[in-house]
Design a protein around this motif. Structure first.
Motif, PDB file in Angstrom:
ATOM      1  N   GLU A 213       0.830  -1.209   0.000  1.00 39.47           N
ATOM      2  CA  GLU A 213       0.000   0.000   0.000  1.00 39.47           C
ATOM      3  C   GLU A 213       0.863   1.256   0.000  1.00 39.47           C
ATOM      4  O   GLU A 213       0.598   2.202  -0.750  1.00 39.47           O
ATOM      5  CB  GLU A 213      -0.927  -0.008   1.208  1.00 39.47           C
ATOM      6  CG  GLU A 213      -1.881   1.185   1.254  1.00 39.47           C
ATOM      7  CD  GLU A 213      -2.845   1.110   2.424  1.00 39.47           C
ATOM      8  OE1 GLU A 213      -3.574   2.092   2.653  1.00 39.47           O
ATOM      9  OE2 GLU A 213      -2.868   0.065   3.110  1.00 39.47           O
ATOM     10  N   ARG A 214       1.892   1.270   0.836  1.00 38.64           N
ATOM     11  CA  ARG A 214       2.781   2.432   0.877  1.00 38.64           C
ATOM     12  C   ARG A 214       3.510   2.602  -0.453  1.00 38.64           C
ATOM     13  O   ARG A 214       3.613   3.707  -0.984  1.00 38.64           O
ATOM     14  CB  ARG A 214       3.795   2.286   2.025  1.00 38.64           C
ATOM     15  CG  ARG A 214       3.194   2.352   3.401  1.00 38.64           C
ATOM     16  CD  ARG A 214       4.244   2.168   4.477  1.00 38.64           C
ATOM     17  NE  ARG A 214       5.149   3.310   4.557  1.00 38.64           N
ATOM     18  CZ  ARG A 214       6.206   3.366   5.365  1.00 38.64           C
ATOM     19  NH1 ARG A 214       6.509   2.312   6.139  1.00 38.64           N
ATOM     20  NH2 ARG A 214       6.973   4.435   5.395  1.00 38.64           N
ATOM     21  N   ALA A 217       1.231   4.022  -3.188  1.00 38.00           N
ATOM     22  CA  ALA A 217       1.021   5.469  -3.096  1.00 38.00           C
ATOM     23  C   ALA A 217       2.221   6.233  -3.635  1.00 38.00           C
ATOM     24  O   ALA A 217       2.075   7.245  -4.341  1.00 38.00           O
ATOM     25  CB  ALA A 217       0.742   5.857  -1.643  1.00 38.00           C
ATOM     26  N   ILE A 218       3.425   5.747  -3.337  1.00 43.39           N
ATOM     27  CA  ILE A 218       4.634   6.408  -3.841  1.00 43.39           C
ATOM     28  C   ILE A 218       4.710   6.302  -5.361  1.00 43.39           C
ATOM     29  O   ILE A 218       5.093   7.258  -6.048  1.00 43.39           O
ATOM     30  CB  ILE A 218       5.880   5.799  -3.161  1.00 43.39           C
ATOM     31  CG1 ILE A 218       5.877   6.112  -1.663  1.00 43.39           C
ATOM     32  CG2 ILE A 218       7.159   6.317  -3.818  1.00 43.39           C
ATOM     33  CD1 ILE A 218       6.870   5.291  -0.869  1.00 43.39           C
ATOM     34  N   ASP A 245      -3.831  10.785   2.000  1.00 46.58           N
ATOM     35  CA  ASP A 245      -3.932   9.410   2.490  1.00 46.58           C
ATOM     36  C   ASP A 245      -2.573   8.731   2.650  1.00 46.58           C
ATOM     37  O   ASP A 245      -2.524   7.513   2.887  1.00 46.58           O
ATOM     38  CB  ASP A 245      -4.789   8.580   1.526  1.00 46.58           C
ATOM     39  CG  ASP A 245      -6.201   9.128   1.397  1.00 46.58           C
ATOM     40  OD1 ASP A 245      -6.805   9.448   2.433  1.00 46.58           O
ATOM     41  OD2 ASP A 245      -6.680   9.253   0.252  1.00 46.58           O
ATOM     42  N   SER A 246      -1.488   9.483   2.518  1.00 47.65           N
ATOM     43  CA  SER A 246      -0.156   8.860   2.561  1.00 47.65           C
ATOM     44  C   SER A 246       0.858   9.806   3.182  1.00 47.65           C
ATOM     45  O   SER A 246       1.165  10.856   2.612  1.00 47.65           O
ATOM     46  CB  SER A 246       0.299   8.472   1.146  1.00 47.65           C
ATOM     47  OG  SER A 246       1.652   8.057   1.148  1.00 47.65           O
ATOM     48  N   ASP A 248       3.952   9.133   3.395  1.00 47.73           N
ATOM     49  CA  ASP A 248       5.136   9.083   2.533  1.00 47.73           C
ATOM     50  C   ASP A 248       5.032  10.105   1.410  1.00 47.73           C
ATOM     51  O   ASP A 248       6.005  10.802   1.098  1.00 47.73           O
ATOM     52  CB  ASP A 248       5.298   7.680   1.938  1.00 47.73           C
ATOM     53  CG  ASP A 248       5.560   6.628   2.996  1.00 47.73           C
ATOM     54  OD1 ASP A 248       6.347   6.903   3.919  1.00 47.73           O
ATOM     55  OD2 ASP A 248       4.979   5.542   2.894  1.00 47.73           O
ATOM     56  N   VAL A 249       3.873  10.211   0.806  1.00 47.81           N
ATOM     57  CA  VAL A 249       3.703  11.198  -0.267  1.00 47.81           C
ATOM     58  C   VAL A 249       3.715  12.602   0.298  1.00 47.81           C
ATOM     59  O   VAL A 249       4.186  13.540  -0.353  1.00 47.81           O
ATOM     60  CB  VAL A 249       2.402  10.915  -1.052  1.00 47.81           C
ATOM     61  CG1 VAL A 249       2.172  11.975  -2.132  1.00 47.81           C
ATOM     62  CG2 VAL A 249       2.479   9.526  -1.691  1.00 47.81           C
TER      63      VAL A 249
END
Length: 265
Positions: A213-214, A217-218, A245-246, A248-249
């Protein structure tokens, strides 16, 4: 130092100036030079022919192999002898002929290296650079002055980073790539004249425990910025949506919006 604390072991041919401070169990090999205003933490070792000039602070359990030159004056014509420093954290490995310079008065006065990094032979960290943790610099990788490197970054052999650039965490720079702009987190950069983004560092992220999932998104963020044909402003708007929703982003977008150098694109 108590009787139970191991004393430093200094080879008879080494020179350790009176102003140097060596922690417990430090080993100084043949023909080394440790200058004044150098502090070395417990358990650090120096192979033959290393030199360390101060002001330099080195943490514990670092390993410096032969012929490293650490804490030398900055290679900057504007340097006028002002007090500038180098700090190195814990558990780093510096292989043969590594060079790490102190900072400059005009660049913040210091160079810093974090913890648990590997610097292979002939790597160079110039003045006013700041390197994070868990990085790998392969042979002959070079940072010009004022470069900031995040955590878990890999620079392949002969990679060269232009002054004032930033390399985001978890980025991978391929062999021989020359980087003259900021590299956002998670990206892979390949050789093509100056380095060009070539996807995200998905294999490295998997090794560090990023789930699908992570990583997904990236990947969406990468496509929005590099593959959509959108302008930079349009891409930023799309990244802002994904960042809701992330985390990381969000870090990816924050990196893009905070730079002074052009974005590598």
């Amino acid at each position: 130092m108590t009787s139970a604390t191991p004393a430093p072991v200094i080879h008879p041919s080494a020179v350790v100036e009176a102003g140097a401070k060596l922690g417990a169990g430090v080993q100084v090999g043949a023909f080394c030079y440790i200058g004044n205003d150098v502090e070395v933490g417990d358990g650090t070792s120096f192979g033959p022919h290393c030199s360390v000039q101060g002001p330099t602070r080195i943490g514990r359990d670092n390993r410096f192999h032969g012929h490293c030159a650490i804490g030398g004056e900055p290679q900057d014509k504007k340097y006028a002898g002002e007090r500038v420093e180098l700090s190195i954290g814990d558990r780093n490995v510096f292989r043969e002929f590594c060079t790490v310079n102190r900072g400059t008065g005009g660049g913040g006065n210091s160079t810093s290296v974090g913890d648990d990094n590997w610097f292979l032979a002939y790597t160079h960290v110039a003045h006013d650079c700041h390197v994070g943790n868990h990085c790998v610099f392969s042979n002959n990788a070079t940072l010009a002055g004022h470069v900031t490197v995040g955590d878990h970054v890999i620079l392949s052999g002969f990679a060269g980073i232009h002054q004032f650039c930033r390399i985001g965490s978890h980025a991978f720079v391929g062999m021989g790539a020359f980087v003259n702009g900021d590299v956002p987190p998670f990206l892979m950069v390949a050789q093509e004249g100056y380095g060009k983004p070539r996807g995200i560092n998905s294999e490295g992220l998997k090794r560090r425990g990023f789930d699908s999932e992570r990583i997904g998104a990236i990947k969406r963020a990468y496509r929005a910025l590099y593959m959509s044909g959108a302008s930079l402003e349009e891409a930023r708007a799309r990244l802002a949506d994904i960042a809701n929703d992330s985390a990381d982003v969000r870090a990816f977008l924050d990196f893009i919006e905070s730079g002074e150098r052009p974005l590598l694109r």
